[in-house]
Design a protein around this motif. Structure first.
Motif, PDB file in Angstrom:
ATOM      1  N   ILE A 328       0.857  -1.178   0.000  1.00 39.11           N
ATOM      2  CA  ILE A 328       0.000   0.000   0.000  1.00 39.11           C
ATOM      3  C   ILE A 328       0.895   1.229   0.000  1.00 39.11           C
ATOM      4  O   ILE A 328       1.769   1.361   0.874  1.00 39.11           O
ATOM      5  N   PHE A 329       0.704   2.080  -1.001  1.00 36.94           N
ATOM      6  CA  PHE A 329       1.451   3.329  -1.085  1.00 36.94           C
ATOM      7  C   PHE A 329       0.504   4.417  -0.615  1.00 36.94           C
ATOM      8  O   PHE A 329      -0.559   4.619  -1.226  1.00 36.94           O
ATOM      9  N   CYS A 330       0.855   5.104   0.466  1.00 36.50           N
ATOM     10  CA  CYS A 330      -0.076   6.087   1.015  1.00 36.50           C
ATOM     11  C   CYS A 330       0.669   7.238   1.667  1.00 36.50           C
ATOM     12  O   CYS A 330       1.896   7.212   1.780  1.00 36.50           O
ATOM     13  N   THR A 331      -0.088   8.240   2.092  1.00 35.40           N
ATOM     14  CA  THR A 331       0.529   9.351   2.808  1.00 35.40           C
ATOM     15  C   THR A 331       0.689   8.938   4.269  1.00 35.40           C
ATOM     16  O   THR A 331      -0.017   8.038   4.741  1.00 35.40           O
ATOM     17  N   PRO A 332       1.613   9.593   4.984  1.00 29.78           N
ATOM     18  CA  PRO A 332       1.769   9.253   6.405  1.00 29.78           C
ATOM     19  C   PRO A 332       0.448   9.374   7.153  1.00 29.78           C
ATOM     20  O   PRO A 332       0.163   8.580   8.043  1.00 29.78           O
ATOM     21  N   ALA A 333      -0.381  10.330   6.763  1.00 31.60           N
ATOM     22  CA  ALA A 333      -1.649  10.529   7.458  1.00 31.60           C
ATOM     23  C   ALA A 333      -2.609   9.368   7.230  1.00 31.60           C
ATOM     24  O   ALA A 333      -3.557   9.181   7.986  1.00 31.60           O
ATOM     25  N   GLN A 334      -2.369   8.584   6.177  1.00 30.07           N
ATOM     26  CA  GLN A 334      -3.282   7.478   5.860  1.00 30.07           C
ATOM     27  C   GLN A 334      -2.889   6.158   6.525  1.00 30.07           C
ATOM     28  O   GLN A 334      -3.613   5.170   6.431  1.00 30.07           O
ATOM     29  N   ILE A 335      -1.740   6.152   7.190  1.00 28.26           N
ATOM     30  CA  ILE A 335      -1.261   4.907   7.813  1.00 28.26           C
ATOM     31  C   ILE A 335      -2.311   4.331   8.758  1.00 28.26           C
ATOM     32  O   ILE A 335      -2.610   3.130   8.737  1.00 28.26           O
ATOM     33  N   HIS A 336      -2.879   5.222   9.554  1.00 26.74           N
ATOM     34  CA  HIS A 336      -3.846   4.780  10.560  1.00 26.74           C
ATOM     35  C   HIS A 336      -5.033   4.061   9.925  1.00 26.74           C
ATOM     36  O   HIS A 336      -5.353   2.922  10.267  1.00 26.74           O
ATOM     37  N   GLN A 337      -5.649   4.721   8.974  1.00 24.07           N
ATOM     38  CA  GLN A 337      -6.834   4.177   8.314  1.00 24.07           C
ATOM     39  C   GLN A 337      -6.518   2.873   7.568  1.00 24.07           C
ATOM     40  O   GLN A 337      -7.271   1.912   7.626  1.00 24.07           O
ATOM     41  N   GLU A 338      -5.396   2.859   6.875  1.00 24.99           N
ATOM     42  CA  GLU A 338      -5.027   1.674   6.095  1.00 24.99           C
ATOM     43  C   GLU A 338      -4.775   0.483   7.002  1.00 24.99           C
ATOM     44  O   GLU A 338      -5.149  -0.648   6.704  1.00 24.99           O
ATOM     45  N   THR A 339      -4.113   0.730   8.114  1.00 26.90           N
ATOM     46  CA  THR A 339      -3.837  -0.351   9.063  1.00 26.90           C
ATOM     47  C   THR A 339      -5.146  -0.867   9.659  1.00 26.90           C
ATOM     48  O   THR A 339      -5.349  -2.071   9.815  1.00 26.90           O
ATOM     49  N   ARG A 340      -6.042   0.078   9.946  1.00 24.18           N
ATOM     50  CA  ARG A 340      -7.317  -0.313  10.540  1.00 24.18           C
ATOM     51  C   ARG A 340      -8.109  -1.215   9.577  1.00 24.18           C
ATOM     52  O   ARG A 340      -8.618  -2.265   9.964  1.00 24.18           O
ATOM     53  N   ARG A 341      -8.164  -0.803   8.319  1.00 20.06           N
ATOM     54  CA  ARG A 341      -8.897  -1.595   7.330  1.00 20.06           C
ATOM     55  C   ARG A 341      -8.263  -2.975   7.149  1.00 20.06           C
ATOM     56  O   ARG A 341      -8.949  -3.977   6.970  1.00 20.06           O
ATOM     57  N   PHE A 342      -6.945  -2.989   7.185  1.00 18.48           N
ATOM     58  CA  PHE A 342      -6.249  -4.271   7.039  1.00 18.48           C
ATOM     59  C   PHE A 342      -6.615  -5.203   8.183  1.00 18.48           C
ATOM     60  O   PHE A 342      -6.917  -6.385   7.969  1.00 18.48           O
ATOM     61  N   ILE A 343      -6.630  -4.663   9.400  1.00 19.59           N
ATOM     62  CA  ILE A 343      -6.951  -5.507  10.555  1.00 19.59           C
ATOM     63  C   ILE A 343      -8.397  -5.990  10.475  1.00 19.59           C
ATOM     64  O   ILE A 343      -8.706  -7.127  10.833  1.00 19.59           O
ATOM     65  N   GLU A 344      -9.281  -5.159   9.960  1.00 18.25           N
ATOM     66  CA  GLU A 344     -10.676  -5.596   9.783  1.00 18.25           C
ATOM     67  C   GLU A 344     -10.745  -6.798   8.845  1.00 18.25           C
ATOM     68  O   GLU A 344     -11.409  -7.797   9.122  1.00 18.25           O
ATOM     69  N   MET A 345     -10.041  -6.663   7.729  1.00 18.16           N
ATOM     70  CA  MET A 345     -10.056  -7.735   6.738  1.00 18.16           C
ATOM     71  C   MET A 345      -9.445  -9.009   7.315  1.00 18.16           C
ATOM     72  O   MET A 345      -9.956 -10.117   7.118  1.00 18.16           O
ATOM     73  N   LEU A 346      -8.373  -8.816   8.041  1.00 16.46           N
ATOM     74  CA  LEU A 346      -7.663  -9.948   8.621  1.00 16.46           C
ATOM     75  C   LEU A 346      -8.514 -10.667   9.673  1.00 16.46           C
ATOM     76  O   LEU A 346      -8.580 -11.904   9.696  1.00 16.46           O
ATOM     77  N   GLN A 347      -9.219  -9.901  10.491  1.00 18.31           N
ATOM     78  CA  GLN A 347     -10.033 -10.551  11.523  1.00 18.31           C
ATOM     79  C   GLN A 347     -11.196 -11.311  10.909  1.00 18.31           C
ATOM     80  O   GLN A 347     -11.546 -12.398  11.357  1.00 18.31           O
ATOM     81  N   GLU A 348     -11.785 -10.720   9.883  1.00 20.88           N
ATOM     82  CA  GLU A 348     -12.866 -11.387   9.171  1.00 20.88           C
ATOM     83  C   GLU A 348     -12.362 -12.735   8.644  1.00 20.88           C
ATOM     84  O   GLU A 348     -13.028 -13.763   8.746  1.00 20.88           O
ATOM     85  N   THR A 349     -11.151 -12.707   8.111  1.00 17.90           N
ATOM     86  CA  THR A 349     -10.582 -13.903   7.507  1.00 17.90           C
ATOM     87  C   THR A 349     -10.226 -14.962   8.550  1.00 17.90           C
ATOM     88  O   THR A 349     -10.557 -16.136   8.399  1.00 17.90           O
ATOM     89  N   TYR A 350      -9.559 -14.555   9.615  1.00 22.46           N
ATOM     90  CA  TYR A 350      -9.148 -15.531  10.633  1.00 22.46           C
ATOM     91  C   TYR A 350     -10.363 -16.203  11.254  1.00 22.46           C
ATOM     92  O   TYR A 350     -10.356 -17.395  11.553  1.00 22.46           O
ATOM     93  N   LYS A 351     -11.412 -15.414  11.443  1.00 21.97           N
ATOM     94  CA  LYS A 351     -12.625 -15.947  12.038  1.00 21.97           C
ATOM     95  C   LYS A 351     -13.213 -17.031  11.128  1.00 21.97           C
ATOM     96  O   LYS A 351     -13.640 -18.087  11.589  1.00 21.97           O
ATOM     97  N   LEU A 352     -13.194 -16.745   9.832  1.00 22.83           N
ATOM     98  CA  LEU A 352     -13.714 -17.703   8.867  1.00 22.83           C
ATOM     99  C   LEU A 352     -13.012 -19.056   8.987  1.00 22.83           C
ATOM    100  O   LEU A 352     -13.636 -20.107   8.897  1.00 22.83           O
ATOM    101  N   PHE A 353     -11.707 -19.017   9.196  1.00 23.20           N
ATOM    102  CA  PHE A 353     -10.954 -20.268   9.275  1.00 23.20           C
ATOM    103  C   PHE A 353     -10.983 -20.875  10.679  1.00 23.20           C
ATOM    104  O   PHE A 353     -10.359 -21.896  10.921  1.00 23.20           O
ATOM    105  N   GLY A 354     -11.673 -20.223  11.585  1.00 18.58           N
ATOM    106  CA  GLY A 354     -11.802 -20.774  12.926  1.00 18.58           C
ATOM    107  C   GLY A 354     -10.619 -20.488  13.827  1.00 18.58           C
ATOM    108  O   GLY A 354     -10.384 -21.198  14.801  1.00 18.58           O
ATOM    109  N   PHE A 355      -9.871 -19.432  13.510  1.00 19.26           N
ATOM    110  CA  PHE A 355      -8.803 -18.997  14.419  1.00 19.26           C
ATOM    111  C   PHE A 355      -9.384 -17.883  15.276  1.00 19.26           C
ATOM    112  O   PHE A 355      -9.584 -16.766  14.793  1.00 19.26           O
ATOM    113  N   GLN A 356      -9.662 -18.196  16.523  1.00 20.90           N
ATOM    114  CA  GLN A 356     -10.421 -17.246  17.332  1.00 20.90           C
ATOM    115  C   GLN A 356      -9.569 -16.122  17.922  1.00 20.90           C
ATOM    116  O   GLN A 356      -9.801 -14.959  17.653  1.00 20.90           O
ATOM    117  N   GLN A 357      -8.602 -16.496  18.720  1.00 21.58           N
ATOM    118  CA  GLN A 357      -7.849 -15.497  19.478  1.00 21.58           C
ATOM    119  C   GLN A 357      -6.677 -14.969  18.671  1.00 21.58           C
ATOM    120  O   GLN A 357      -5.703 -15.679  18.470  1.00 21.58           O
TER     121      GLN A 357
END
Length: 578
Positions: A328-357
């Motif tokens: 992801i190429f972004c401005t320093p100000a976008q780091i926060h939002q991009e990281t947040r979206r990534f974690i959302e996607m990642l949690q959705e995915t881990y949950k799907l595979f049954g990785f809870q914690q």
RNA sequence: GCCACCGUAGCUCAGAGGCAGAGCAGCGGUUUCGUAAACCGCAGGCCGUCGGUUCAAAUCCGACCGGUGGCUCCA
């Protein structure tokens, strides 16, 4: 179990295991009086002790050591603490060079203590259990080489591993878990299920068989769907780049030993170990406006890394693999939002595979680094605030970051409670510098973007290995390489079985007809061993009624139903992705 | 890369100086069967590779290749 109870148990086990390591060291000294002692701490699952001996330990030695230990435990020897002066300690451990080395490293203001049981006394902070009899249930497990102080330039000691528990049942449970892990080993299941194979002509480079490739591609398909939703653009980049590129990216200088090279036309080329430099070129191929940031380039390109021979392991540590990689190429100000979206996607995915914690580790600035303190301050603060907002516990790791930026690593426990590192998001201040990446800001000025390296599943090859063990080879219906096996009981049922097959295939399902000469029992056994989610049995009754008899791999039999109903049942299971 | 161990049929393994073995899988035949293994037969091997010791090596020794468990590494 309450938290305080479980932490009490953890402390008890730590003590007991630490004490067990002392008992082991005592036993070793009885049998090998010339042995030099290293260290003997408790670990997550047990304990170990390192010894320098004239010859490596054999399995018989382990047995003899364990017997001596049992004797010591039977004698209920008390553990006695003693405070020594430096001089006394030096004398006490005069013939134990490693202990003297540890002694030298103890800060002067700290007291020197030893613990003794029977005639064995060890330099040790403690604490220990009251007597050797408190080591309720223990077992020695294995022996392996280990460098003194983990330094490969220092001598290699013999490390004996063992474990101890507060009760025999707990030890048995642990040993049972080890057995279960062995049974689920993805290297065995990979062969038994016809998923992949390895060949010495390409060490540590998996060959995916049709079934393995099916699962692999389903994973990619899943990630692609997410990318559509989360605004990534997939790209395809070359496999081999002239070394100039690797010199520019810094890989040539820092990573060369882990790269494969090839030569043509008197020019040196490096086979890509990472996608980032290629993506930097793509980014730089045109003038970028702040309006188009963040740019998210995803790439499933195959990567090759010349991993040292000793670290290779099945699919989980290979030399040839693909990642669900994106930059992801972004401005320093976008780091926060991009990281947040990534974690959302990642949690959705881990949950799907049954990785809870999900457990997270935040690696912070190291001593040697590039980028100003101001940039690091802002980047670290951005990551921290995202993690805090997500409400997820994380462990800060000062000094553990890469020189080019801080990172967050994501860990999950599998079905056997073993933890795997899957995802990562790494900020990079270096790559934009090296490739002189820019974007035109609102005011018309040229600004430097930040690069985020990120992967949810990491190496897909490794992730597939983890999934095989997590599911014990029994993939959920949406991932199963064969979703249903159609089992005609006798030859006269094959025609109708083909009709059923055509119907299910028309729905996009992955099905097979077992039209072999085996009896139905053998066909069912075969399908069970292959862990196929659905078995559709067809005999006279089914052929006459245009139905199928459904059996699940759990052993349940929902019974005979019309073909349309069975099709819907399998489709529902496949579509729900659970 | 380092320490230890292991390489015999597609797979799991036996054989430990003197003719290369079994089960499963495969192939052929018989069987057409109702929810986890039908029966009979056949075929299958540079005993990881190279070198050494020996009258003789799958077997003993060495090197290499590959694997396993650890250690180290994982810009």
């Amino acid at each position: 179990m309450s938290d305080s109870l479980s932490s009490d148990l953890t402390l008890l086990r730590q003590r007991m295991r630490h004490s067990a390591s002392h008992v082991m060291a005592g036993a070793v000294l009885e049998l090998f009086p010339e042995a030099k002692l290293g260290i003997g701490p408790p670990t997550e699952d047990g304990f170990y002790y390192d010894f320098l001996v004239s010859r490596p330990f054999t399995p018989e030695d382990l047995q003899a050591i364990e017997e001596r230990m049992r004797k010591a435990v039977g004698l209920s020897l008390p553990f006695q603490r003693r405070v020594l002066s430096r001089g006394e300690a030096g004398e006490q451990f005069a013939d134990q060079p490693f202990k003297l080395e540890i002694l030298r490293d103890i800060p002067p203001e700290e007291p020197i203590t030893t613990y003794r049981h029977g005639s064995f006394e060890d330099l040790c902070e403690g604490p220990h259990v009251a007597t050797t009899a408190n080591i309720a249930a223990f077992k020695l497990l294995s022996v392996a080489g280990a460098y003194w102080r983990g330094d490969e330039r220092k001598p290699m000691l013999q490390r004996v591993y063992g474990t101890a528990f507060e009760a025999q049942e707990a030890l048995d449970g642990y040993l049972h878990k080890l057995e279960e892990a062995k049974r689920r080993d993805h290297r065995l299941l990979g062969r038994e299920l016809g998923l992949f194979l390895m060949d010495p002509v390409a060490p540590a480079s998996p060959f995916f068989l049709p079934k393995g490739a099916t699962v692999y591609n389903l994973l990619i398909q899943y990630v692609r769907e997410l990318y559509t939703r989360y605004g990534y653009q997939e790209v395809i980049t070359p496999q081999v780049f002239a070394s100039e590129l690797w010199k520019r990216s810094g890989h040539y200088e820092n990573y060369r030993d882990l790269m494969f090279f090839t030569y043509a036309d008197d020019r040196e080329y490096g086979i890509k170990p990472m996608n980032c430099p290629g993506h930097a070129l793509l980014y730089a191929s045109q003038v970028r406006s702040y309006r188009e940031l963040p740019v998210r380039f995803a790439d499933f390109g195959r990567l090759h890394r010349f991993e040292r021979s000793g670290v290779l392991h099945g699919l989980t540590r290979v030399r040839s693999f693909s990642q669900d990689d994106a930059h992801i190429f972004c401005t320093p100000a976008q780091i926060h939002q991009e990281t947040r979206r990534f974690i959302e996607m990642l949690q959705e995915t881990y949950k799907l595979f049954g990785f809870q914690q999900v457990r997270m580790a935040l690696s912070l600035r190291p001593e040697k680094r590039m980028g100003s303190d101001d940039v690091w301050d802002r980047a670290e603060a951005a990551l921290r605030s995202v993690l805090d907002e997500a409400g997820l516990p994380y462990e800060p790791k000062p000094g553990e970051g890469a020189f080019y930026g801080p990172k967050v690593d994501f860990f999950v426990p599998d079905a056997l409670d073993r933890e795997w590192q899957l995802g990562t998001i790494q900020l990079d201040f270096s790559l934009p510098e090296r490739f002189d990446l820019e974007y035109v800001a609102e005011d018309g000025s040229r600004q430097r973007p930040v690069v985020l390296h990120r992967a949810m599943l990491g190496s897909l090859d490794r992730f597939l290995g983890v999934l095989i063990e997590h599911y014990g080879g029994a993939f959920p219906a949406w991932l199963a390489p064969v979703q249903a096996v159609i089992i005609p009981i006798a030859d006269r049922h094959v025609t109708y079985a083909r009709t059923v097959e055509a119907r299910l295939k028309a729905e996009g399902l992955r099905v097979q007809v077992d039209d072999g000469q085996d009896r139905m029992n053998a066909k069912i056994r075969q399908a069970q061993l292959q862990k196929v989610p659905f078995m559709l049995v067809i005999g006279d009754r089914e052929a006459a009624s245009q139905g199928v008899a459904v059996r699940l791999r759990s052993g349940e039999s929902p019974g005979t139903m019309p073909l349309a109903e069975a099709t819907a049942l399998v489709l529902r299971a496949a579509a729900s992705r659970v």
